[in-house]
Enzyme design. Structure first.
Site, PDB file in Angstrom:
ATOM      1  N   GLY A 111      95.186  24.241 -34.428  1.00  0.00           N
ATOM      2  CA  GLY A 111      93.992  24.161 -33.354  1.00  0.00           C
ATOM      3  C   GLY A 111      93.196  22.718 -33.655  1.00  0.00           C
ATOM      4  O   GLY A 111      93.820  21.625 -34.189  1.00  0.00           O
ATOM      5  N   SER A 147      81.017  31.742 -20.883  1.00  0.00           N
ATOM      6  CA  SER A 147      80.368  30.974 -21.604  1.00  0.00           C
ATOM      7  C   SER A 147      78.937  31.298 -21.876  1.00  0.00           C
ATOM      8  O   SER A 147      78.303  31.464 -20.749  1.00  0.00           O
ATOM      9  CB  SER A 147      80.776  29.579 -21.229  1.00  0.00           C
ATOM     10  OG  SER A 147      79.803  28.682 -21.845  1.00  0.00           O
ATOM     11  N   ARG A 167      72.822  33.498 -30.566  1.00  0.00           N
ATOM     12  CA  ARG A 167      73.589  34.515 -30.083  1.00  0.00           C
ATOM     13  C   ARG A 167      73.469  35.841 -30.910  1.00  0.00           C
ATOM     14  O   ARG A 167      73.361  36.755 -30.372  1.00  0.00           O
ATOM     15  CB  ARG A 167      75.096  33.983 -30.679  1.00  0.00           C
ATOM     16  CG  ARG A 167      75.487  32.885 -29.831  1.00  0.00           C
ATOM     17  CD  ARG A 167      76.935  32.411 -30.061  1.00  0.00           C
ATOM     18  NE  ARG A 167      77.240  31.343 -29.145  1.00  0.00           N
ATOM     19  CZ  ARG A 167      78.414  30.655 -29.194  1.00  0.00           C
ATOM     20  NH1 ARG A 167      79.295  30.942 -30.198  1.00  0.00           N
ATOM     21  NH2 ARG A 167      78.830  29.679 -28.468  1.00  0.00           N
TER      22      ARG A 167
END
Lengths: 640, 257, 270
Positions: free
Chosen positions: A43, A285, A332
């Site tokens: 990644g 998103s 978040r």
């Protein structure tokens, strides 16, 4: 008991990294080619590390379970990447990015690591632009920025809603370049199934070729794991189906400590679950929160009504109400818990009642549909494909979902685990995000680790290893590790039980989400710690893995991964149970302020919990690393 | 690699070869058509034109060779590319054939190409070599006497009174067979259809096409192909319909008839 | 208003390509897929079918998948003859069962092309794409050597167009859909993405020549300008990029012949 020495260099915070780079040992260019480095995972962190190390002259072997390094799940990150460039002239600085990240992480990350991350963030943007990453630009041709949760400046660089894709393809292109040059040996469809520790140091791995089933031994002078997070322990998550914790879990079983596994990030803006068959939750998103407004009906009775029929006065824009300073852009964890709270009150929307509205009608009125389309078109398209609803015409329905795991293998300042020679980068380590990660920081960390940290710090370790001293793959440790892998494989195939692997993964996911999800309790976690071992027993007794070990066998791959998830899930719950406080992505209902906010206990838990494997069926050992804040004062996070 | 190798070995190179030879061949057929349309004028025109071409001597052969080379290259590249394409597609075909947007014209290029090639050979046999219809071949017809001067771009190239081959009569006599005329019409129709994709494809291969003007290009190609087909149709069409008759009064009989 | 579970469940018949390995012969096998929720994704339907096969003691259908949100490019089924199945601009994982009706016979095949050999059932080996990238799909920029990001402005239209090309997910649908199994769209997208940016100019000629030649060597077919590729592309990447690459390739070829080269290539970074 493992020694957890953070190796944070002394001196003022802002000078630590510069000074450390000047002080650590180097490997001379002629010697570099004598060292072999294994990089598992490709990644952002893995690809960037492999190509950077190869460019330095090391011999690198890169292993990925995917059919191509470009498939790694970094590709799915949508929103952006933070960097303290201050192109917006809005007061950003390295210190501010550092501070926001520390605060966003609820004061559970290592100060020096985070400061370094903020420092190199600016180099990452330079590097990516040089590689041809097509970041969004202003009409003058200079780079554009957007704002993101948890920050009061615009410091996020983005490439439409596909920033992760573009950054990964940049790192992938560098990896492909080095593979083409012959400096990296690429092994695709090769899954690491064990870590080989020789003389207390990580010196190799055992991999299974997923196409031929061949079990291979690979020796190296150092091993880097960049294998991502373990969020699929919840089964339903925004992770790719293939994302797994096997590499880090097997390393854990070989002695590497796993730190803070309970810190799991629940992303507030995902598409709600629609049925039992569900395999995946799709993220919308967080950048949508820039222009979208989150609300639920004020009255329970209205939750079943069409959103358009609920008048403005009857809507509760609860984030704007509760957190006026940050509003819809609060971090978040806070946004997720707030969504859970309003749904628990019965005000959730959609057929399941587990959803809140994310409304773009104001933005469309203000900016026009075309501007909204330009900014979020692909996200709206994704939403439409999945739900058959148009977010231009009616609000999206969103709900939190597991998205990222802040915990991971414990590493020191050099990103080396407590097993010398084993380095861990990106989401697979624990170091930079504390108890909660801010949006657009994961990409930053992956690339920081790969491009700008490991190339320096690995030399410090390798300089202490004699060139050519790596063990042969015929060493007994390799043989034993291979045996371990072979016996596990044949065991799976021999069970011939009654349930497919997915059955156990689903059940594990339900236990985890229900008892160790957004809100955790002592009783719930204790229940989970009874249920998970029982599930593990059942799994090993009655899983059905068809096919053979000699070819592509996806059930077999999945069985190994789920077996590890079950064990990891247990550790996660154990960590959550022992951390008697609430912080960031770990919320214990017993520990909250009257307004429902996290109540940290810095006195007792201002440390990293690094779990050490003690053998099968033994309770793991909880080691701690104290978090010494030299420059920032731990304080109550306030986004109001 | 040198430029010749680029053109002959690489995929894009050979496609460029297809495109460039295609352009030359389109140029040729336009010129050919314009020349032939003189049939609707006094026989002096077509016959004078034919005489002019003959007078070019070695130059005519250079031109003929040029066209021949283009045909050979065009056919060679098409064949090689097609064979590679078959191999690339693999042994196992899709069980469900599915076309998303490839035009019929583009999917028929091989078939239309082969028919056109066959037609070209017949056409040469008919009017150039005289083996297809010997009795009406120009060299077997009575000579024609130019009644006026034939000029090209203002320059007199064939003087009045010159004895020339009677191409005008040959064409009209040749097209009096409805079967021959029909074959001509069908073949020219297929050629036009071939060009429909060919023209667009040529622009794409040379990198001059983009979606911004693709619609316009398609219209241009369509109009060109339709016009090409129509004007070609008029010659055998007019003969078969009896609108175009042999005008050379002095020619009464065909030898051997 | 909610799309969730408002329509009735239904059943279809799957006709799936089963092939044990690259060298073994394959064949179609029919499976009944019953009681499907229209909001299920196509891959979730395969999950369900596979679990049933496992319980019956059969080997499940191998299919490639990972992110299940249309960005990783792993999933690769040809459904009813179309790569990624019915629908425009989606990958297989973004196909939902609501696209089908009760009683449908759904033919599921791998992405077929000589350059993409079948590994097993619906899984193919697309490593040829990686090899093309290795030949030149990059801008050489070692970590640490990059200039300040805003040093070279990129006009917004160029950046936007480069981004259009860069959205390629490397799934191979273009090859699978092409009547000639050509990889032109894939290669053109990368060549255009990097060629449109100022950073990509230094290696521009080398890149297009190397990538195109590697594409040829790997056994992909030749473009016949039918644009099936861009119609099947899950990111709807335009075939205009193919025209751009053709132009780049021609220019680079000509330049490679006439460009004056230094007699010494030494002294550079090795």
């Amino acid at each position: 008991m493992a020694t957890l020495e953070s190796k944070v260099p002394p001196g003022p915070l802002a000078d630590k990294w510069r000074k450390h780079k000047a002080d650590i040992k180097l490997v001379n260019p002629a010697n570099k080619r004598k060292y072999e480095i294994i990089v598992v995972g490709a990644g952002l962190a893995g690809s960037s590390a492999a190509s950077s190390l190869a460019d330095l002259g090391y011999k690198v072997k890169s292993f990925v379970f995917h059919d191509s390094p470009r498939r790694a799940h970094s590709i799915a990150a949508q929103g952006g990447i933070n960097a303290a460039k201050n192109y917006q002239n809005d007061g950003d600085s390295v210190h501010r990015l550092f501070y926001d990240t520390i605060k966003g992480g609820d004061y559970r990350s290592r100060e020096a690591n985070v400061h370094r991350l903020a420092e190199v963030s600016v180099n990452i943007i330079d590097q990516c632009v040089a590689q041809g990453v097509p970041f969004a630009r202003e009409y003058g041709g200079l780079l554009a920025n957007r704002s993101f949760g948890g920050a009061q400046v615009s410091r996020t660089f983005y490439a439409r809603g596909q920033t992760g894709q573009q950054l990964l393809l940049g790192a992938y292109s560098a990896l492909m370049r080095t593979v083409g040059q012959g400096t990296v040996e690429l092994h695709t469809q090769s899954e690491m199934l064990d870590l080989v520790v020789v003389g207390g140091q990580a010196k190799g791995i055992i991999v299974r070729d997923l196409v031929t089933g061949a079990i291979e031994r690979h020796a190296a002078d150092a091993v880097i794991l960049a294998t991502g997070g373990y969020g699929n322990v919840f089964n339903l998550s925004t992770y790719a189906r293939g994302s797994n914790a096997t590499a880090i879990w097997r390393a854990y079983k070989r002695g590497a400590c796993l730190a803070n596994p309970c810190y799991t990030q629940i992303h507030p803006t995902c598409i709600p679950v629609s049925g039992e068959y569900q395999s995946k939750l799709t993220l919308m998103s967080e950048s949508l929160r820039n222009d979208g407004r989150i609300w639920v009906p004020k009255k329970k009775e209205d939750s079943g009504k069409a959103p358009g029929s609920i008048p403005e006065g009857e809507r509760d824009y609860y984030l704007e109400r509760m957190y006026p300073a940050f509003g819809n852009l609060c971090p978040r964890d806070i946004a997720s818990r707030a969504a859970k709270r309003v749904c628990d009150e019965g005000r959730g929307v959609g057929t399941s009642g587990l959803g809140v509205y994310l409304d773009f009608s104001d933005a469309i009125n203000r900016l026009g549909e075309n501007s909204v389309r330009e900014r979020y078109g692909n996200l709206f398209d994704i939403y439409h494909e999945i739900t058959a609803e148009s977010a231009y015409q009616q609000p999206m329905r969103i709900f939190p979902a597991v998205h990222y795991t802040m915990g991971g293998l414990w590493v020191d300042y050099n990103l080396m685990s407590n097993v010398p020679g084993l380095f861990v980068l990106g989401e697979a380590n624990f170091s930079d995000h504390g108890a909660n990660r801010l949006g657009a920081s994961a990409l930053m960390q992956g690339l920081a680790d790969g491009y700008f940290v490991i190339p320096y710090t690995i030399g410090d370790y390798l300089a202490g290893q004699k060139p050519g001293s790596r063990p042969s793959v015929d060493a007994p440790e390799f043989k034993a590790a291979e045996e371990n892998v072979r016996s596990m494989t044949s065991h799976f195939l021999g069970i011939k039980g009654k349930q497919p692997v997915s059955h156990f993964h689903k059940r594990l996911g339900k236990i985890m989400w229900e008892l160790c999800g957004m809100a955790r309790t002592k009783a719930g976690l204790e229940r989970a710690l009874r249920e998970i071992p029982a599930l593990r027993e059942e799994f090993w007794a009655s899983v059905n893995v068809p096919g053979s070990a000699a070819d592509l066998n996806q059930s077999l791959e999945q069985a190994g991964r789920v077996a590890d998830f079950i064990e990891l899930g247990e550790l996660l719950c154990r960590d959550a149970l022992t951390r008697e406080e609430s912080c960031g992505g770990h919320f214990r209902e017993e520990h909250q302020h009257p307004d429902g906010e996290c109540k940290r206990d810095d006195e007792k838990f201002g440390h990293v919990a690094a779990w050490e494997y003690q053998g099968k069926d033994q309770v793991p050992l909880r080691n701690t690393e104290a978090l010494n804040y030299e420059s920032v004062k731990m304080s109550v996070r306030n986004y109001k | 690699m040198n430029p010749i190798a680029f053109l002959f070995r690489s995929s894009i190179g050979r496609k460029v070869l297809m495109a460039v030879t295609g352009v030359v061949l389109i140029g040729f057929i336009i010129g050919h058509l314009v020349g032939n349309l003189q049939i609707f004028q006094h026989p002096d025109h077509l016959n004078g034109y034919a005489q002019f071409l003959h007078q070019l001597g070695p130059l005519l052969w250079v031109a003929r060779l040029g066209v021949l080379v283009c045909v050979v290259l065009h056919v060679w590249a098409a064949t090689v590319l097609t064979l590679e394409n078959r191999a690339a597609r693999g042994a196992e075909a899709y069980a469900v054939a599915h076309t998303l947007r490839a035009t019929l014209s583009s999917r028929m290029m091989r078939q239309t190409g082969v028919v056109v090639l066959a037609f070209v050979i017949y056409h040469l046999a008919h009017f150039t070599w005289g083996v297809a219809d010997r009795s009406h071949f120009k060299e077997n017809l009575a000579h024609y006497t130019m009644q006026s001067e034939y000029r090209v771009a203002g320059f007199p190239v064939v003087k009045a009174g010159t004895e020339v081959l009677d191409v005008h009569s040959m064409v009209i006599l040749g097209f009096q067979s409805p079967v021959v005329s029909l074959f001509y019409i069908v073949a020219v129709g297929l050629l036009s259809f071939h060009l429909l994709h060919g023209i667009e494809s040529m622009f794409q291969t040379l990198g001059w096409r983009s979606e911004r003007w693709a619609g316009g290009l398609r219209k241009i190609a369509l109009v060109f192909c339709a016009a090409y087909f129509f004007f070609n149709l008029t010659i055998p069409g007019s003969v078969v319909a009896g609108r175009l008759k042999q005008q050379s009064a002095h020619l009464v009989a065909v030898p051997g008839r | 208003m909610s799309a969730a579970t408002t329509t009735k469940n239904f059943s279809v018949t799957l006709r799936v390509w089963r092939q044990a390995g690259t060298k073994q012969a394959g064949r179609f096998v029919e499976y009944a897929a019953k009681d499907l929720d229209p909001n299920m994704s196509f891959l979730e339907m395969l999950d369900v079918v596979n679990d049933e096969l496992t319980l019956k003691g059969d080997e499940p259908i191998a299919f490639a998948h990972d992110c299940r949100e249309g960005i990783c490019g792993t999933c690769s089924c040809t459904i009813n003859g179309k790569p990624h199945g019915p629908g425009k601009g989606i990958a297989t994982c973004q196909l939902y069962m609501r696209s089908f009706r009760e009683g449908d016979l759904i033919t599921v095949e791998p992405f077929r092309a000589e350059a993409f050999p079948v590994v097993k059932d619906l899984v193919t080996d697309r490593s040829a794409f990686d090899k093309i990238q290795q030949a030149g799909g990059f801008i050489t920029a070692r970590a640490g050597s990059a200039p300040e990001a805003n040093a070279a402005p990129v006009p917004k239209p160029d950046a936007d167009l480069a981004m259009d090309a860069a959205t390629c997910i490397g799934c191979g649908a273009c090859v699978a859909a092409c009547k000639n199994a050509s990889a032109m769209l894939f290669v053109a997208a990368k060549v255009s993405h990097l060629g449109l940016l100022p950073q990509g100019q230094a290696e521009r000629d080398r890149r297009v020549l190397a990538m195109a030649h590697t594409m040829d060597e790997l056994g992909f077919g030749n473009c016949t300008n039918q644009y099936e590729c861009s119609a099947a592309c899950p990111k709807l990447i335009s075939h205009d990029f193919i025209a751009r690459m053709n132009r780049d390739y021609l220019t680079a070829s000509v330049r490679s012949v006439f460009k004056v080269e230094s007699a010494s290539s030494g002294g550079g970074a090795g």
